[in-house]
Design a protein around this motif. Structure first.
Motif, mmCIF file in Angstrom:
data_model
loop_
_atom_site.group_PDB
_atom_site.id
_atom_site.type_symbol
_atom_site.label_atom_id
_atom_site.label_comp_id
_atom_site.label_asym_id
_atom_site.label_seq_id
_atom_site.Cartn_x
_atom_site.Cartn_y
_atom_site.Cartn_z
ATOM 1 N N PRO A 282 66.791 -4.065 1.501
ATOM 2 C CA PRO A 282 67.764 -4.890 0.782
ATOM 3 C C PRO A 282 69.191 -4.406 1.022
ATOM 4 C CG PRO A 282 66.810 -3.299 -0.710
ATOM 5 C CD PRO A 282 66.123 -3.101 0.608
ATOM 6 N N SER A 283 70.128 -5.264 0.680
ATOM 7 C CA SER A 283 71.521 -4.835 0.637
ATOM 8 C C SER A 283 71.709 -3.950 -0.589
ATOM 9 C CB SER A 283 72.442 -6.053 0.540
ATOM 10 O OG SER A 283 73.759 -5.658 0.196
ATOM 11 N N ARG A 284 72.619 -2.988 -0.490
ATOM 12 C CA ARG A 284 72.873 -2.128 -1.645
ATOM 13 C C ARG A 284 73.393 -2.919 -2.836
ATOM 14 N NH1 ARG A 284 76.626 2.322 0.953
ATOM 15 N NH2 ARG A 284 77.099 0.531 2.280
ATOM 16 N N GLY A 285 73.986 -4.095 -2.570
ATOM 17 C CA GLY A 285 74.528 -4.913 -3.648
ATOM 18 C C GLY A 285 73.559 -5.934 -4.211
ATOM 19 N N ASP A 286 72.322 -5.991 -3.711
ATOM 20 C CA ASP A 286 71.350 -6.957 -4.213
ATOM 21 C C ASP A 286 70.975 -6.668 -5.667
ATOM 22 O OD1 ASP A 286 71.245 -8.394 -1.890
ATOM 23 O OD2 ASP A 286 69.325 -7.597 -1.202
ATOM 24 N N SER A 287 70.583 -7.702 -6.365
ATOM 25 C CA SER A 287 70.155 -7.551 -7.757
ATOM 26 C C SER A 287 68.804 -6.850 -7.824
ATOM 27 C CB SER A 287 70.032 -8.923 -8.413
ATOM 28 O OG SER A 287 68.942 -9.643 -7.855
ATOM 29 N N TRP A 288 68.469 -6.352 -9.017
ATOM 30 C CA TRP A 288 67.173 -5.705 -9.153
ATOM 31 C C TRP A 288 66.040 -6.709 -8.971
ATOM 32 C CZ3 TRP A 288 63.227 -6.926 -12.387
ATOM 33 C CH2 TRP A 288 63.496 -7.681 -13.525
ATOM 34 N N GLN A 289 66.272 -7.967 -9.370
ATOM 35 C CA GLN A 289 65.226 -8.979 -9.199
ATOM 36 C C GLN A 289 64.924 -9.208 -7.722
ATOM 37 O OE1 GLN A 289 67.979 -9.426 -11.124
ATOM 38 N NE2 GLN A 289 67.449 -10.505 -13.033
ATOM 39 N N SER A 290 65.991 -9.278 -6.899
ATOM 40 C CA SER A 290 65.796 -9.453 -5.462
ATOM 41 C C SER A 290 65.044 -8.269 -4.868
ATOM 42 C CB SER A 290 67.155 -9.618 -4.768
ATOM 43 O OG SER A 290 66.990 -9.719 -3.368
ATOM 44 N N LYS A 291 65.399 -7.069 -5.300
ATOM 45 C CA LYS A 291 64.722 -5.875 -4.791
ATOM 46 C C LYS A 291 63.271 -5.825 -5.275
ATOM 47 C CE LYS A 291 68.977 -3.268 -4.183
ATOM 48 N NZ LYS A 291 69.680 -1.979 -4.272
ATOM 49 N N TYR A 292 63.047 -6.266 -6.495
ATOM 50 C CA TYR A 292 61.680 -6.322 -7.017
ATOM 51 C C TYR A 292 60.837 -7.310 -6.208
ATOM 52 C CZ TYR A 292 57.792 -7.591 -10.078
ATOM 53 O OH TYR A 292 56.545 -7.865 -10.572
ATOM 54 N N ASN A 293 61.385 -8.495 -5.958
ATOM 55 C CA ASN A 293 60.660 -9.489 -5.172
ATOM 56 C C ASN A 293 60.355 -8.981 -3.763
ATOM 57 O OD1 ASN A 293 60.651 -11.361 -7.273
ATOM 58 N ND2 ASN A 293 62.578 -12.294 -6.626
ATOM 59 N N SER A 294 61.299 -8.244 -3.190
ATOM 60 C CA SER A 294 61.072 -7.678 -1.856
ATOM 61 C C SER A 294 59.957 -6.634 -1.885
ATOM 62 C CB SER A 294 62.361 -7.041 -1.331
ATOM 63 O OG SER A 294 63.379 -8.025 -1.161
ATOM 64 N N LEU A 295 59.939 -5.831 -2.927
ATOM 65 C CA LEU A 295 58.844 -4.865 -3.089
ATOM 66 C C LEU A 295 57.493 -5.571 -3.207
ATOM 67 C CD1 LEU A 295 59.926 -2.032 -5.587
ATOM 68 C CD2 LEU A 295 58.844 -1.725 -3.357
ATOM 69 N N ALA A 296 57.476 -6.668 -3.938
ATOM 70 C CA ALA A 296 56.232 -7.416 -4.085
ATOM 71 C C ALA A 296 55.777 -7.992 -2.747
ATOM 72 C CB ALA A 296 56.425 -8.534 -5.112
ATOM 73 N N LEU A 297 56.719 -8.521 -1.968
ATOM 74 C CA LEU A 297 56.381 -9.046 -0.631
ATOM 75 C C LEU A 297 55.801 -7.932 0.236
ATOM 76 C CD1 LEU A 297 59.346 -11.340 0.427
ATOM 77 C CD2 LEU A 297 56.991 -12.037 0.007
ATOM 78 N N ALA A 298 56.426 -6.762 0.186
ATOM 79 C CA ALA A 298 55.950 -5.637 0.978
ATOM 80 C C ALA A 298 54.540 -5.249 0.568
ATOM 81 C CB ALA A 298 56.894 -4.450 0.838
ATOM 82 N N ALA A 299 54.262 -5.260 -0.729
ATOM 83 C CA ALA A 299 52.928 -4.923 -1.216
ATOM 84 C C ALA A 299 51.894 -5.928 -0.729
ATOM 85 C CB ALA A 299 52.924 -4.845 -2.735
ATOM 86 N N ILE A 300 52.276 -7.200 -0.678
ATOM 87 C CA ILE A 300 51.377 -8.218 -0.152
ATOM 88 C C ILE A 300 51.089 -7.974 1.334
ATOM 89 C CG2 ILE A 300 51.294 -10.678 0.491
ATOM 90 C CD1 ILE A 300 52.620 -11.239 -2.248
ATOM 91 N N GLY A 301 52.105 -7.471 2.043
ATOM 92 C CA GLY A 301 51.945 -7.215 3.477
ATOM 93 C C GLY A 301 51.227 -5.926 3.822
ATOM 94 N N CYS A 302 50.922 -5.095 2.823
ATOM 95 C CA CYS A 302 50.218 -3.835 3.092
ATOM 96 C C CYS A 302 48.789 -4.099 3.519
ATOM 97 C CB CYS A 302 50.214 -2.935 1.854
ATOM 98 S SG CYS A 302 51.801 -2.173 1.502
ATOM 99 N N ARG A 303 48.295 -3.289 4.432
ATOM 100 C CA ARG A 303 46.910 -3.418 4.880
ATOM 101 C C ARG A 303 45.969 -2.910 3.803
ATOM 102 N NH1 ARG A 303 49.977 -2.097 9.239
ATOM 103 N NH2 ARG A 303 49.771 -3.411 11.071
#
Length: 303
Positions: A282-303
């Motif tokens: 994420p960008s350092r200026g992104d909101s916590w919600q955006s960073k949370y959603n990105s974490l969730a996407l990453a978790a979905i992409g985990c093997r």
């Protein structure tokens, strides 16, 4: 499998998976990263390994609630934290990696290290973003707004392959992927990359990218609006119902990203693909919600 049509569906899909993934968090100094990690831990889909900034994190009252799931590692500075996080992933001791309050180029330097980095052999590093907008009926995925300036044909083929796989991970059984251009015509003279669109379509039609629909060139409006496609008299299997957009270059994709977030109030998330494990950048200026959603996407992409 639940199809992810809005960001709230990410948590539902992760509950179905029922797994807590080990997340290496690089230099979590800022409040937005700390909040995103806390919420993801509380919702049961990550076990954070927080690298650096232990004092700043422990001062947060909410972290006492998730202390049993947290691991801390010391790091002298952000550079060292980046190298440690990459080493954890390479050793199989972390399932995903997230950028905290650290410059992107510093983290990418560690990720792209030829000897000790995370890039898979013969793979291209690219960025997939996802957005939720009030004006569209579902999430829309797009690439690449952050990494590859002007994709070669070979890089674009991999972008489409990554996109098809990731959309299916998000419950879209047969994703519709649109190859974006400013018109619907192949133009070998002025836009030679559109010639390559034909080969990509043929690969998809031949089953090389799994179950998906790929078409183009199509402009953005006809890709996402059935009436516009009808008015223009265009026949396409995308049918104005695209799940994913492959932009021709970083300029087009980044302008799209900035426009929808500024003028449409769109929510976004994004991860890197082509690496051993998903990377949240994420960008350092992104909101916590955006960073949370990105974490969730990453978790979905985990093997």
């Amino acid at each position: 499998m639940t199809q992810v049509k809005e960001f709230n569906d990410l948590s539902t899909l992760l509950r179905e998976k029922g797994k807590r993934h080990r997340a290496a968090i690089v230099w979590p100094q800022d409040k937005a990263t700390q909040r995103a990690v806390y919420e993801a831990t509380r919702n049961g889909f990550i076990a954070p390994v927080l690298i650096g900034c232990k004092k700043e994190v422990e001062q947060q009252e909410r972290y006492r609630q998730i202390a049993a799931q947290c691991t801390f590692m010391d790091a002298g500075d952000a550079d060292a934290a980046a190298r440690q996080a990459v080493a954890l992933v390479r050793a199989g001791e972390a399932d995903l990696l997230m950028k905290g309050f650290i410059n992107t180029d510093v983290l990418l330097h560690a990720i792209l290290n030829k000897q000790n980095g995370l890039l898979l052999p013969d793979h291209v590093l690219t960025h997939i973003a996802v957005t939720e907008m009030a004006g569209y009926r579902k999430l829309i995925f797009f690439t690449d707004a952050a990494v590859i300036p002007y994709p070669t044909h070979e890089q674009r083929v991999q972008q489409v392959q990554y996109m098809a796989v990731f959309c299916r991970l998000c419950g879209i059984s047969r994703p519709r992927i649109s190859l974006i251009h400013c018109s619907e015509k192949v133009d070998a003279k002025y836009f030679p990359f559109t010639v390559g669109y034909q080969e990509i379509k043929a690969k998809a039609a031949g089953g090389e990218m799994g179950d998906c629909i790929v078409d183009g060139p199509l402009d953005l409006k006809t890709s996402c609006n059935r009436e516009s496609m009808f008015v223009k008299g265009i026949s396409s299997p995308i049918e104005g119902d695209a799940d994913a957009l492959i932009f021709p270059d970083i300029e087009a994709a980044n302008l799209f990203y900035k426009t929808i977030t500024l003028f449409c109030g769109a929510s976004t998330a994004g991860i890197l693909q082509g690496t051993i494990a998903p990377v949240v950048l994420p960008s350092r200026g992104d909101s916590w919600q955006s960073k949370y959603n990105s974490l969730a996407l990453a978790a979905i992409g985990c093997r």
